[in-house]
Design a protein around this motif. Structure first.
Motif, PDB file in Angstrom:
ATOM      1  N   LYS A  72      22.849  27.391 -12.029  1.00 25.72           N
ATOM      2  CA  LYS A  72      23.932  27.000 -12.921  1.00 25.72           C
ATOM      3  C   LYS A  72      24.370  25.570 -12.628  1.00 25.72           C
ATOM      4  CE  LYS A  72      24.438  31.138 -14.723  1.00 25.72           C
ATOM      5  NZ  LYS A  72      23.332  31.422 -15.545  1.00 25.72           N
ATOM      6  N   ALA A  73      24.801  24.877 -13.666  1.00 27.93           N
ATOM      7  CA  ALA A  73      25.210  23.475 -13.536  1.00 27.93           C
ATOM      8  C   ALA A  73      26.319  23.296 -12.507  1.00 27.93           C
ATOM      9  CB  ALA A  73      25.652  22.937 -14.897  1.00 27.93           C
ATOM     10  N   GLU A  74      27.241  24.243 -12.442  1.00 29.55           N
ATOM     11  CA  GLU A  74      28.361  24.104 -11.499  1.00 29.55           C
ATOM     12  C   GLU A  74      27.935  24.270 -10.037  1.00 29.55           C
ATOM     13  OE1 GLU A  74      28.412  28.287 -13.210  1.00 29.55           O
ATOM     14  OE2 GLU A  74      28.378  26.294 -14.078  1.00 29.55           O
ATOM     15  N   SER A  75      26.749  24.808  -9.796  1.00 26.24           N
ATOM     16  CA  SER A  75      26.246  24.972  -8.430  1.00 26.24           C
ATOM     17  C   SER A  75      25.473  23.758  -7.928  1.00 26.24           C
ATOM     18  CB  SER A  75      25.356  26.207  -8.331  1.00 26.24           C
ATOM     19  OG  SER A  75      26.085  27.367  -8.611  1.00 26.24           O
ATOM     20  N   LEU A  76      25.091  22.874  -8.851  1.00 24.20           N
ATOM     21  CA  LEU A  76      24.355  21.680  -8.445  1.00 24.20           C
ATOM     22  C   LEU A  76      25.250  20.800  -7.577  1.00 24.20           C
ATOM     23  CD1 LEU A  76      22.601  20.898 -11.820  1.00 24.20           C
ATOM     24  CD2 LEU A  76      21.480  21.617  -9.718  1.00 24.20           C
ATOM     25  N   PHE A  77      24.668  20.155  -6.603  1.00 24.63           N
ATOM     26  CA  PHE A  77      25.362  19.242  -5.686  1.00 24.63           C
ATOM     27  C   PHE A  77      26.416  19.950  -4.848  1.00 24.63           C
ATOM     28  CE2 PHE A  77      24.050  16.438  -9.254  1.00 24.63           C
ATOM     29  CZ  PHE A  77      23.169  15.640  -8.545  1.00 24.63           C
ATOM     30  N   PRO A 121      14.936  15.662  -7.268  1.00 26.20           N
ATOM     31  CA  PRO A 121      15.576  14.364  -7.039  1.00 26.20           C
ATOM     32  C   PRO A 121      16.987  14.306  -7.650  1.00 26.20           C
ATOM     33  CG  PRO A 121      13.319  14.058  -7.788  1.00 26.20           C
ATOM     34  CD  PRO A 121      13.628  15.519  -7.925  1.00 26.20           C
ATOM     35  N   PRO A 122      17.882  13.532  -7.047  1.00 25.05           N
ATOM     36  CA  PRO A 122      19.284  13.471  -7.518  1.00 25.05           C
ATOM     37  C   PRO A 122      19.442  13.107  -8.993  1.00 25.05           C
ATOM     38  CG  PRO A 122      19.085  12.391  -5.394  1.00 25.05           C
ATOM     39  CD  PRO A 122      17.692  12.742  -5.828  1.00 25.05           C
ATOM     40  N   HIS A 123      18.634  12.177  -9.510  1.00 27.41           N
ATOM     41  CA  HIS A 123      18.806  11.801 -10.917  1.00 27.41           C
ATOM     42  C   HIS A 123      18.403  12.935 -11.858  1.00 27.41           C
ATOM     43  CE1 HIS A 123      14.589  10.710 -10.263  1.00 27.41           C
ATOM     44  NE2 HIS A 123      14.420  10.758 -11.567  1.00 27.41           N
ATOM     45  N   VAL A 124      17.462  13.777 -11.438  1.00 26.63           N
ATOM     46  CA  VAL A 124      17.080  14.951 -12.231  1.00 26.63           C
ATOM     47  C   VAL A 124      18.202  15.983 -12.184  1.00 26.63           C
ATOM     48  CG1 VAL A 124      15.427  16.854 -12.450  1.00 26.63           C
ATOM     49  CG2 VAL A 124      14.613  14.554 -11.899  1.00 26.63           C
ATOM     50  N   LEU A 125      18.770  16.193 -11.016  1.00 23.26           N
ATOM     51  CA  LEU A 125      19.887  17.143 -10.887  1.00 23.26           C
ATOM     52  C   LEU A 125      21.096  16.668 -11.677  1.00 23.26           C
ATOM     53  CD1 LEU A 125      19.642  18.033  -7.092  1.00 23.26           C
ATOM     54  CD2 LEU A 125      18.762  19.319  -9.056  1.00 23.26           C
ATOM     55  N   ASN A 126      21.332  15.361 -11.698  1.00 21.39           N
ATOM     56  CA  ASN A 126      22.448  14.815 -12.469  1.00 21.39           C
ATOM     57  C   ASN A 126      22.250  15.099 -13.960  1.00 21.39           C
ATOM     58  OD1 ASN A 126      23.242  12.063 -14.120  1.00 21.39           O
ATOM     59  ND2 ASN A 126      24.861  12.837 -12.767  1.00 21.39           N
ATOM     60  N   TYR A 127      21.036  14.882 -14.457  1.00 23.71           N
ATOM     61  CA  TYR A 127      20.755  15.180 -15.863  1.00 23.71           C
ATOM     62  C   TYR A 127      20.916  16.681 -16.120  1.00 23.71           C
ATOM     63  CZ  TYR A 127      18.655  15.315 -20.455  1.00 23.71           C
ATOM     64  OH  TYR A 127      18.455  15.531 -21.798  1.00 23.71           O
TER      65      TYR A 127
END
Length: 183
Positions: A72-77, A121-127
């Motif tokens: 889920k998006a809220e679990s990223l980072f 990679p962080p930029h993929v997770l950000n997207y």
């Protein structure tokens, strides 16, 4: 070309697997880029079912597919923002012997399905955080932005590097031999 068959598959089944099995291809690398938000593997199931019914060729995964839906998006980072044990691919035996007899050579299918586990990679997770259906966005939208295109490209590179590993392979035969040992 005698070694490569390319099809978008959409005229009969969306993966193009049916035609490769009909032609008795022995090493098949299939990337499933369908919009499959629920990970129901609809296109894979449809292709395997049609191949079994029409051609009589069973396709058998040695174990359960360990490809998991994206986190889920809220679990990223976050501290808990990764999926343990998820894979980007599965390996299946194409049992040509079942229909062609014992003298036939069985084939192999490497099935790849992109997802987000939180280790990309962080930029993929950000997207992915900003786009909750990524990497299973509707395929009707063919006008990618620069960030969308780069996120898909970079995720694809990460997926292939994860599957192949650090040691380079010289050809498909070597890749499949390595994968058979790992699965």
């Amino acid at each position: 070309h005698k070694y490569i068959y390319l099809s978008d598959g959409g005229h009969f089944e969306n993966l193009g697997l049916y035609e490769m099995v009909r032609r008795r291809c022995h090493l098949i690398v299939l990337s499933d880029a369908s919009a499959d938000h629920d990970f129901s593997f609809e296109d894979l199931g449809n292709a395997i079912r049609k191949i079994q019914i029409d051609l009589g060729v069973p396709i058998e995964f040695d174990n359960r597919l360990k490809i998991r839906p994206r986190i889920k998006a809220e679990s990223l980072f976050t501290k808990d923002g990764s999926v343990e044990g998820g894979q980007y691919c599965g390996l299946a035996r194409i049992n040509y012997k079942a229909i062609d007899g014992e003298t036939a050579e069985n084939g192999w299918l490497l099935y790849i399905k992109p997802t987000i586990y939180g280790t990309e990679p962080p930029h993929v997770l950000n997207y992915a955080k900003d786009n909750p259906t990524f990497p299973h966005e509707d395929t009707g939208d063919q006008m990618y932005s620069e960030s969308q295109f780069e996120s898909y490209r970079s995720l694809g590179e990460t997926v292939v590097e994860t599957i192949v590993g650090q040691k380079k392979v010289k050809d498909l035969e070597e890749l499949f031999e390595r994968l058979k040992k790992n699965f």
